[in-house]
Design a protein around this motif. Structure first.
Motif, PDB file in Angstrom:
ATOM      1  N   LYS A   1     -25.588 -68.670 -23.987  1.00 55.86           N
ATOM      2  CA  LYS A   1     -26.717 -67.753 -23.800  1.00 55.86           C
ATOM      3  C   LYS A   1     -26.277 -66.295 -23.732  1.00 55.86           C
ATOM      4  CE  LYS A   1     -29.448 -71.264 -21.514  1.00 55.86           C
ATOM      5  NZ  LYS A   1     -30.092 -71.702 -20.296  1.00 55.86           N
TER       6      LYS A   1
ATOM      7  N   GLU B   1     -40.640 -62.152 -27.800  1.00 56.45           N
ATOM      8  CA  GLU B   1     -40.637 -61.550 -26.468  1.00 56.45           C
ATOM      9  C   GLU B   1     -40.152 -62.493 -25.374  1.00 56.45           C
ATOM     10  OE1 GLU B   1     -45.195 -62.030 -24.863  1.00 56.45           O
ATOM     11  OE2 GLU B   1     -44.617 -60.142 -25.802  1.00 56.45           O
ATOM     12  N   GLU B   2     -40.141 -63.785 -25.629  1.00 57.88           N
ATOM     13  CA  GLU B   2     -39.660 -64.742 -24.630  1.00 57.88           C
ATOM     14  C   GLU B   2     -38.162 -65.022 -24.773  1.00 57.88           C
ATOM     15  OE1 GLU B   2     -41.429 -65.609 -21.989  1.00 57.88           O
ATOM     16  OE2 GLU B   2     -42.938 -64.270 -22.850  1.00 57.88           O
ATOM     17  N   GLN B   3     -37.523 -64.471 -25.803  1.00 58.45           N
ATOM     18  CA  GLN B   3     -36.081 -64.648 -26.001  1.00 58.45           C
ATOM     19  C   GLN B   3     -35.322 -63.843 -24.950  1.00 58.45           C
ATOM     20  OE1 GLN B   3     -34.469 -66.542 -28.578  1.00 58.45           O
ATOM     21  NE2 GLN B   3     -32.850 -66.238 -27.123  1.00 58.45           N
ATOM     22  N   TYR B   4     -34.272 -64.424 -24.430  1.00 60.65           N
ATOM     23  CA  TYR B   4     -33.464 -63.735 -23.415  1.00 60.65           C
ATOM     24  C   TYR B   4     -31.996 -64.115 -23.588  1.00 60.65           C
ATOM     25  CZ  TYR B   4     -33.295 -68.231 -21.010  1.00 60.65           C
ATOM     26  OH  TYR B   4     -33.080 -69.547 -20.722  1.00 60.65           O
TER      27      TYR B   4
ATOM     28  N   LYS C   1     -38.270 -58.547 -24.454  1.00 64.23           N
ATOM     29  CA  LYS C   1     -39.458 -57.743 -24.190  1.00 64.23           C
ATOM     30  C   LYS C   1     -39.141 -56.593 -23.240  1.00 64.23           C
ATOM     31  CE  LYS C   1     -41.235 -60.998 -20.745  1.00 64.23           C
ATOM     32  NZ  LYS C   1     -42.301 -61.978 -20.502  1.00 64.23           N
ATOM     33  N   GLU C   2     -38.181 -56.780 -22.320  1.00 67.45           N
ATOM     34  CA  GLU C   2     -37.765 -55.700 -21.427  1.00 67.45           C
ATOM     35  C   GLU C   2     -37.005 -54.621 -22.195  1.00 67.45           C
ATOM     36  OE1 GLU C   2     -35.478 -57.692 -18.437  1.00 67.45           O
ATOM     37  OE2 GLU C   2     -37.198 -58.813 -17.700  1.00 67.45           O
TER      38      GLU C   2
ATOM     39  N   LYS D   1     -31.318 -63.220 -16.298  1.00 67.83           N
ATOM     40  CA  LYS D   1     -31.938 -63.276 -17.621  1.00 67.83           C
ATOM     41  C   LYS D   1     -32.409 -61.880 -18.014  1.00 67.83           C
ATOM     42  CE  LYS D   1     -33.629 -68.002 -17.314  1.00 67.83           C
ATOM     43  NZ  LYS D   1     -34.813 -68.857 -17.314  1.00 67.83           N
ATOM     44  N   ILE D   2     -32.039 -61.459 -19.211  1.00 66.97           N
ATOM     45  CA  ILE D   2     -32.506 -60.196 -19.763  1.00 66.97           C
ATOM     46  C   ILE D   2     -33.355 -60.527 -20.979  1.00 66.97           C
ATOM     47  CG2 ILE D   2     -31.849 -57.975 -20.765  1.00 66.97           C
ATOM     48  CD1 ILE D   2     -29.187 -58.281 -19.198  1.00 66.97           C
ATOM     49  N   TYR D   3     -34.640 -60.244 -20.885  1.00 66.20           N
ATOM     50  CA  TYR D   3     -35.587 -60.579 -21.945  1.00 66.20           C
ATOM     51  C   TYR D   3     -35.667 -59.470 -22.981  1.00 66.20           C
ATOM     52  CZ  TYR D   3     -37.298 -64.609 -19.361  1.00 66.20           C
ATOM     53  OH  TYR D   3     -37.395 -65.821 -18.734  1.00 66.20           O
TER      54      TYR D   3
ATOM     55  N   GLU E   1     -28.159 -64.139 -21.077  1.00 66.67           N
ATOM     56  CA  GLU E   1     -27.684 -64.105 -19.695  1.00 66.67           C
ATOM     57  C   GLU E   1     -26.296 -63.494 -19.566  1.00 66.67           C
ATOM     58  OE1 GLU E   1     -27.961 -68.106 -18.221  1.00 66.67           O
ATOM     59  OE2 GLU E   1     -30.152 -68.049 -18.176  1.00 66.67           O
TER      60      GLU E   1
END
Length: 74
Positions: free
Chosen positions: A39, A22-25, A6-7, A2-4, A27
């Motif tokens: 995803k 920020e919680e969206q990710y 927020k990162e 998972k790559i968020y 894959e």
């Protein structure tokens, strides 16, 4: 993996992220809107005779949850 978002925002603060959550990710990555990839982040590729931006909606219908988008495109 998972790559968020927020990162990404933390590591690349100069990037503009529309509708930021920020919680969206994502894959996976995908550049072919015809292929179903759950995803995924869709990357529209442009060439002399095609523009991947024309296929963003199709990619979203096939499992992409996010897309890169060139700022000067409609």
């Amino acid at each position: 993996m998972k790559i968020y978002l927020k990162e990404i925002k933390k590591n690349y603060p100069e990037m503009e992220i529309l509708n930021y959550d920020e919680e969206q990710y994502f894959e996976n990555f995908n550049h072919d809107s015809r292929i179903e990839v759950e995803k995924s982040l869709f990357i529209p590729i442009t060439g002399d005779k095609f523009d991947g931006h024309d296929y963003v909606k199709g990619a979203l219908s096939n499992g992409a949850i996010l897309s890169l988008f060139q700022r000067d495109r409609e």
